[in-house]
Design a protein around this motif. Structure first.
Motif, PDB file in Angstrom:
ATOM      1  N   ASP A 226      34.272  33.166 -14.860  1.00  0.00           N
ATOM      2  CA  ASP A 226      35.203  33.613 -15.889  1.00  0.00           C
ATOM      3  C   ASP A 226      34.932  32.828 -17.171  1.00  0.00           C
ATOM      4  O   ASP A 226      34.206  31.825 -17.158  1.00  0.00           O
ATOM      5  CB  ASP A 226      36.640  33.410 -15.421  1.00  0.00           C
ATOM      6  CG  ASP A 226      37.017  34.423 -14.335  1.00  0.00           C
ATOM      7  OD1 ASP A 226      36.358  35.475 -14.293  1.00  0.00           O
ATOM      8  OD2 ASP A 226      37.929  34.145 -13.531  1.00  0.00           O
ATOM      9  N   PRO A 227      35.492  33.257 -18.302  1.00  0.00           N
ATOM     10  CA  PRO A 227      35.174  32.560 -19.571  1.00  0.00           C
ATOM     11  C   PRO A 227      35.492  31.076 -19.567  1.00  0.00           C
ATOM     12  O   PRO A 227      34.820  30.305 -20.260  1.00  0.00           O
ATOM     13  CB  PRO A 227      36.024  33.310 -20.598  1.00  0.00           C
ATOM     14  CG  PRO A 227      36.220  34.666 -20.022  1.00  0.00           C
ATOM     15  CD  PRO A 227      36.303  34.470 -18.540  1.00  0.00           C
ATOM     16  N   ASP A 228      36.511  30.629 -18.800  1.00  0.00           N
ATOM     17  CA  ASP A 228      36.916  29.211 -18.832  1.00  0.00           C
ATOM     18  C   ASP A 228      36.438  28.450 -17.618  1.00  0.00           C
ATOM     19  O   ASP A 228      36.899  27.325 -17.383  1.00  0.00           O
ATOM     20  CB  ASP A 228      38.439  29.122 -18.939  1.00  0.00           C
ATOM     21  CG  ASP A 228      38.978  29.768 -20.196  1.00  0.00           C
ATOM     22  OD1 ASP A 228      38.388  29.519 -21.274  1.00  0.00           O
ATOM     23  OD2 ASP A 228      39.960  30.531 -20.123  1.00  0.00           O
TER      24      ASP A 228
ATOM     25  N   TYR B  23      35.142  25.111 -11.348  1.00  0.00           N
ATOM     26  CA  TYR B  23      36.375  24.527 -11.887  1.00  0.00           C
ATOM     27  C   TYR B  23      36.811  25.331 -13.109  1.00  0.00           C
ATOM     28  O   TYR B  23      36.013  25.580 -14.014  1.00  0.00           O
ATOM     29  CB  TYR B  23      36.156  23.065 -12.270  1.00  0.00           C
ATOM     30  CG  TYR B  23      37.429  22.339 -12.634  1.00  0.00           C
ATOM     31  CD1 TYR B  23      38.273  21.831 -11.644  1.00  0.00           C
ATOM     32  CD2 TYR B  23      37.794  22.164 -13.969  1.00  0.00           C
ATOM     33  CE1 TYR B  23      39.443  21.161 -11.984  1.00  0.00           C
ATOM     34  CE2 TYR B  23      38.968  21.508 -14.312  1.00  0.00           C
ATOM     35  CZ  TYR B  23      39.785  21.013 -13.307  1.00  0.00           C
ATOM     36  OH  TYR B  23      40.950  20.375 -13.642  1.00  0.00           O
ATOM     37  N   ASP B  24      38.079  25.722 -13.097  1.00  0.00           N
ATOM     38  CA  ASP B  24      38.680  26.453 -14.214  1.00  0.00           C
ATOM     39  C   ASP B  24      39.400  25.433 -15.089  1.00  0.00           C
ATOM     40  O   ASP B  24      40.439  24.889 -14.698  1.00  0.00           O
ATOM     41  CB  ASP B  24      39.641  27.510 -13.696  1.00  0.00           C
ATOM     42  CG  ASP B  24      40.092  28.463 -14.811  1.00  0.00           C
ATOM     43  OD1 ASP B  24      40.015  28.059 -15.985  1.00  0.00           O
ATOM     44  OD2 ASP B  24      40.507  29.595 -14.490  1.00  0.00           O
ATOM     45  N   TYR B  25      38.843  25.204 -16.307  1.00  0.00           N
ATOM     46  CA  TYR B  25      39.425  24.185 -17.188  1.00  0.00           C
ATOM     47  C   TYR B  25      40.700  24.670 -17.865  1.00  0.00           C
ATOM     48  O   TYR B  25      41.456  23.856 -18.392  1.00  0.00           O
ATOM     49  CB  TYR B  25      38.396  23.793 -18.252  1.00  0.00           C
ATOM     50  CG  TYR B  25      37.300  22.912 -17.704  1.00  0.00           C
ATOM     51  CD1 TYR B  25      37.433  21.527 -17.694  1.00  0.00           C
ATOM     52  CD2 TYR B  25      36.140  23.462 -17.178  1.00  0.00           C
ATOM     53  CE1 TYR B  25      36.434  20.727 -17.193  1.00  0.00           C
ATOM     54  CE2 TYR B  25      35.137  22.675 -16.670  1.00  0.00           C
ATOM     55  CZ  TYR B  25      35.289  21.295 -16.681  1.00  0.00           C
ATOM     56  OH  TYR B  25      34.308  20.502 -16.161  1.00  0.00           O
TER      57      TYR B  25
ATOM     58  N   ARG C 243      37.787  37.370 -22.677  1.00  0.00           N
ATOM     59  CA  ARG C 243      37.918  37.932 -21.346  1.00  0.00           C
ATOM     60  C   ARG C 243      36.559  38.456 -20.884  1.00  0.00           C
ATOM     61  O   ARG C 243      35.674  38.709 -21.698  1.00  0.00           O
ATOM     62  CB  ARG C 243      38.957  39.052 -21.317  1.00  0.00           C
ATOM     63  CG  ARG C 243      38.653  40.207 -22.247  1.00  0.00           C
ATOM     64  CD  ARG C 243      39.873  41.093 -22.421  1.00  0.00           C
ATOM     65  NE  ARG C 243      39.608  42.187 -23.346  1.00  0.00           N
ATOM     66  CZ  ARG C 243      39.295  43.421 -22.967  1.00  0.00           C
ATOM     67  NH1 ARG C 243      39.249  43.705 -21.678  1.00  0.00           N
ATOM     68  NH2 ARG C 243      39.077  44.379 -23.859  1.00  0.00           N
ATOM     69  N   ALA C 244      36.456  38.591 -19.553  1.00  0.00           N
ATOM     70  CA  ALA C 244      35.238  39.099 -18.938  1.00  0.00           C
ATOM     71  C   ALA C 244      35.484  40.525 -18.465  1.00  0.00           C
ATOM     72  O   ALA C 244      36.516  40.822 -17.861  1.00  0.00           O
ATOM     73  CB  ALA C 244      34.812  38.219 -17.768  1.00  0.00           C
TER      74      ALA C 244
END
Length: 853
Positions: A492-494, A473-475, A403-404
């Motif tokens: 964000d992390p992803d 883009y959020d994978y 998490r951020a």
């Protein structure tokens, strides 16, 4: 018979032998060699021969000796023993040491093996090591060949034939805190009465000079180790023995010697110095962990640990060592913490919790913490202050969730760690360039390698400029979002950036421009295309397009369409180029050359219902709009076409140049005629002005002549009057100056006389002062001289000198028997009334023995 006379004086001797010697035997005489000792007169017979001498006798002074080989045999009286032939008997292969005695000769057969030599004086602290070569008896007992002993000084050594001197031994001086190591060469008894076996070693520590025995040899000098309260000595036993304190030490055993045991330690022969151990000092802010600490019996407890806190000073015992050395106490602030891990089970008294091996927990400050031996400090944590635009990536080591965290001060717990977010290398390179996507969009240079690298644990941020967009883009959620500028993007992390790879250059080449930002325009792009007309004329066009995106930022679906085409620049340029090629392919070169702009715009934008060219070209796939086209250059590709076009252009330029030359020539001729007329007119005006000036000159000359004739007489009269006035004034001034000069001369003479008188008075005064001073000093010297003379002579001496004359006269009168006398020269009268009365009154009647009788 013939005789030879020899006069022998003591201490001379000679040897005479019969002429029938071993060398010259002519008859059967006795063949005996004898010695003749002076004083005497020796007469040699014919049958005798002098083979030696006369020679001086051997003189042995006091404190000297000599060695005689094959000495003669002597009787009890000390006289040589002769055989029946009169030959002196010898002790063959024997030696005799002769000390101080009367001069003596060498008998036939005796040999002086060692000349007269001074006796050896053995100094103090020195000895001679002697060895017996023959069995003999002396005052100490029986000596056997091979025995060795010492002759110690001070003394004079008297040599013996049974003894040889092996070497001179000097005493070794043993200083304080020093010892010598000795080794027995064979079984012996040392000076302390201890029996030593061959090869045994021992120490002698007594301060002073030590003289090793006959069977002792000095191996080494051992210095003591001085021990202080900060230094100790670590020793190891090389064999089992009992030390000086009565403690039995086993082979290989190690122990420590401190200042409490002794101030200076000299290692014994069976003690090996492992090293010097310095004291370990801990302050009140330090601690240490001792590995394999020594127990109550002094032996190391292998595998154990011991915690020692300051303030304390101690020595590490043999076998002990420090784990990680001296460590500082952990002082934690309110924004710090420690991650701890239990290496073995124990009870945490601070938290009243039973800890199991492998447990991890964190303590927070403010606190001072010293970890027990069962606890291992994993790491030290510090809270990270984060602004609202800053953040870090944190991963839970138990669940793996990342998490951020943004906009708050945060400290990682014992189950969290910083997560390194990886980005594609191309994206990393674009983020490291730090270029303005709008201002530096035409800069294609790459930054130098080796710059500052991105901290992968910090939140990835990117500033989107105005009128630009970035797609993220959020994978994990498989969803994209578009961010329009101006805005700060935080991943964000992803999430990952969508990288744009656009065409660039002229003509356009794919994958030239790498960017994370899509500019929305309006902007322009330039492209070079090649077209061919219907008459097969190949031309190269350089075109510039103005474009922009029509975006509805409120609609997410519409806003995402601008990223639908990966390379919108290449796609748009290809579409426009295809339309232009199609339109030009049906047109002649001359028509295209005359109407190129209209043909190109109509082919790209198209025509409306009224036949007019539309104002834009719209791409519905990504909402791209091209608004205008600028034709920057048209160049033929074919060489012949290019030459023909260049020829026509040159002809047009030549015609234009000729017409411009004719117009310029006509204008130059017109200006020349105009300038000539103006010059003639100016010439006439200048001549009129010259005549007028000449007239004024003549009038001025006439007036000047009149003034000149009247003014000369007046000037002469004025000059004479002025000369007379000047002469009078000069005479007055001369008289005044003469008077002033006389006054100055008188004053200077007066001043000179005054100065001379003053100097003379001063000189006389100083001279008088000097004479007075001189007189005073001379009188003082005379006074001192007289005083010194009086003091040196003395008052009594002066009185004696003063009364010497009268005393002598009195004595003279007494010698003459006169009581009183008066002597005068007859010229000076003398009053004898009172004087005679006094003189006569002073005479007393003599009292003598005759009167008494």
């Amino acid at each position: 018979m013939r005789a030879v006379y020899l006069l022998l004086r003591p201490p001379l001797y000679t040897r005479a032998v019969c002429c029938n010697s071993l060398r010259d035997i002519t008859n059967h005489n006795s063949n005996v060699t004898r010695v003749e000792v002076g004083p005497m007169t020796f007469i040699r017979q014919d049958n005798e021969k002098v083979i030696l001498g006369p020679e001086k006798m051997i003189v042995v002074p006091p404190r000297h000796y000599c060695i005689i080989e094959n000495p003669v045999v002597r009787d009890k009286g000390g006289k040589p023993v002769m055989d029946k032939h009169g030959q002196a008997k010898l002790r063959h292969a024997d030696q005799e040491i002769r000390l101080t005695q009367d001069p003596f000769p060498l008998y036939p057969g005796e040999i002086l093996k060692q000349v007269v030599t001074q006796l050896k004086v053995v100094q103090a602290n020195t000895a001679l090591r002697l060895r017996a070569v023959l069995d003999f008896d002396d005052e100490t007992g029986k000596k056997v060949a091979g025995d060795e002993w010492l002759f110690e000084g001070p003394g004079t050594y008297i040599p013996k034939k049974e003894v040889v001197v092996e070497e001179t031994i000097r005493a070794t001086v043993i200083k304080p805190n020093q010892a010598i190591k000795l080794r027995a060469r064979k079984e012996t008894t040392d000076r302390d009465g201890n029996v030593r076996v061959t090869g045994e070693e021992w120490l002698v520590k007594k301060v002073g000079a030590y003289l090793p025995g006959a069977y002792e040899e000095v191996v080494d000098t051992v210095d003591a180790y001085v021990l202080t309260d900060k230094v100790a000595l670590s020793l190891r036993a090389t064999r089992t023995f009992t030390d000086k304190n009565g403690v039995t030490r086993r082979t290989g055993e190690e122990w420590l010697v401190k200042m409490e045991d002794t101030e200076a330690h000299i290692p014994d022969v069976y003690e090996e110095v492992v090293g010097v151990v310095k004291i370990t000092t801990l302050t009140n802010r330090q601690y240490c962990v001792i590995l394999d600490p020594a127990g109550a019996d002094g032996k190391p407890q292998l595998g154990q640990k011991k915690l020692v806190k300051g303030e304390k000073s101690f020595f590490l015992l043999p076998g002990e060592s420090l784990e990680k050395g001296i460590q500082n106490v952990y002082v934690l602030g309110e924004d710090e913490g420690l991650i701890l891990k239990a290496s073995e089970g124990y009870k945490d008294t601070d938290a009243n919790v039973e800890r199991q091996p492998g447990d991890r927990w964190m303590i927070r400050g403010p606190i001072e913490y010293v970890p027990p031996v069962e606890v291992e400090v994993v790491t030290r944590r510090k809270a990270t202050p984060l602004d609202e635009n800053e953040g870090i990536y944190v991963r839970d080591v138990k669940t793996g969730k990342v998490r951020a965290i943004c906009g708050a001060t945060y400290m990682l717990t014992q189950d969290e760690e910083l997560f390194s977010k990886e980005l594609p290398p191309a994206v990393e390179e674009l983020l490291a360039e730090s270029k303005d996507p709008l201002a530096d969009r035409s800069d294609r240079s790459r930054p130098a390698a080796g710059g500052a690298k991105r901290d992968k644990t910090k939140l990835v941020t990117f500033r989107v400029p105005h009128n630009a967009a970035v797609q993220i883009y959020d994978y994990k959620q498989k969803k994209a979002r578009v961010v329009f500028g101006p805005e700060l993007v935080m991943l964000d992390p992803d999430e990952q950036f969508t990288q744009l790879s656009l065409s660039g250059g002229k003509p356009k080449k794919p994958n030239v421009i790498k960017s994370l930002v899509l500019l929305l325009g309006p902007d322009f792009c330039t492209d070079i295309i090649t077209i061919e007309t219907s008459d097969h004329a190949r031309l190269q066009l350089q075109l510039s397009y103005n474009w922009h995106f029509e975006v509805n930022k409120e609609d997410d679906k519409e806003s995402s369409k601008i990223f639908a085409v990966p390379d919108f620049v290449g796609d748009a340029c290809k579409a426009i180029a295809s339309r232009i090629r199609g339109a030009v392919a049906g047109v002649q070169f001359d028509d295209f050359h005359k109407n190129s702009a209209k043909i190109i715009r109509a082919s790209v934008f198209g025509l409306d219902d009224k036949g007019k060219v539309k104002g834009r070209f719209f791409f519905p796939a990504n909402n791209l709009v091209v608004t205008s086209i600028d034709i920057q250059s048209v160049e033929p590709v074919d060489q012949r076409t290019r030459d023909a076009l260049q020829k026509s252009v040159q002809l047009a330029i030549e015609i234009t140049t000729n017409s411009q030359e004719a117009a310029a020539r006509h204008e130059a001729e017109r200006l020349e005629q105009k300038a000539k007329g103006a010059l003639e007119r100016q010439k006439i005006m200048d001549e009129a002005e010259a005549e007028k000036s000449r007239k004024d000159l003549l009038e001025l000359q006439a007036s000047s002549s009149a003034v000149e004739s009247t003014g000369q007489a007046k000037a002469e009269a004025q000059s004479r009057a002025e000369a007379a006035r000047i002469e009078g004034e000069a005479a007055v001034e001369q008289a005044r100056l003469k008077a002033q000069a006389a006054k100055i001369e008188a004053e200077s003479e007066l001043e000179r006389l005054t100065s001379a008188r003053t100097a003379e008075l001063k000189y006389l005064g100083e001279q008088n002062d000097l004479e007075i001073t001189k007189a005073k000093e001379l009188s003082s010297i005379e006074t001192d001289k007289f005083k010194n003379m009086v003091d040196s002579i003395g008052a009594e001496t002066l009185a004696s000198i003063a009364t010497a004359g009268p005393d002598m006269q009195v004595k003279l009168l007494e010698a003459l028997g006169l009581q009183s006398t008066l002597i005068t020269d007859g010229n000076s009268p003398i009053n004898l009334f009172n004087t005679a009365h006094g003189l006569l009154g002073a005479i007393e009647a003599p009292s003598s023995k005759s009167d008494e009788e």
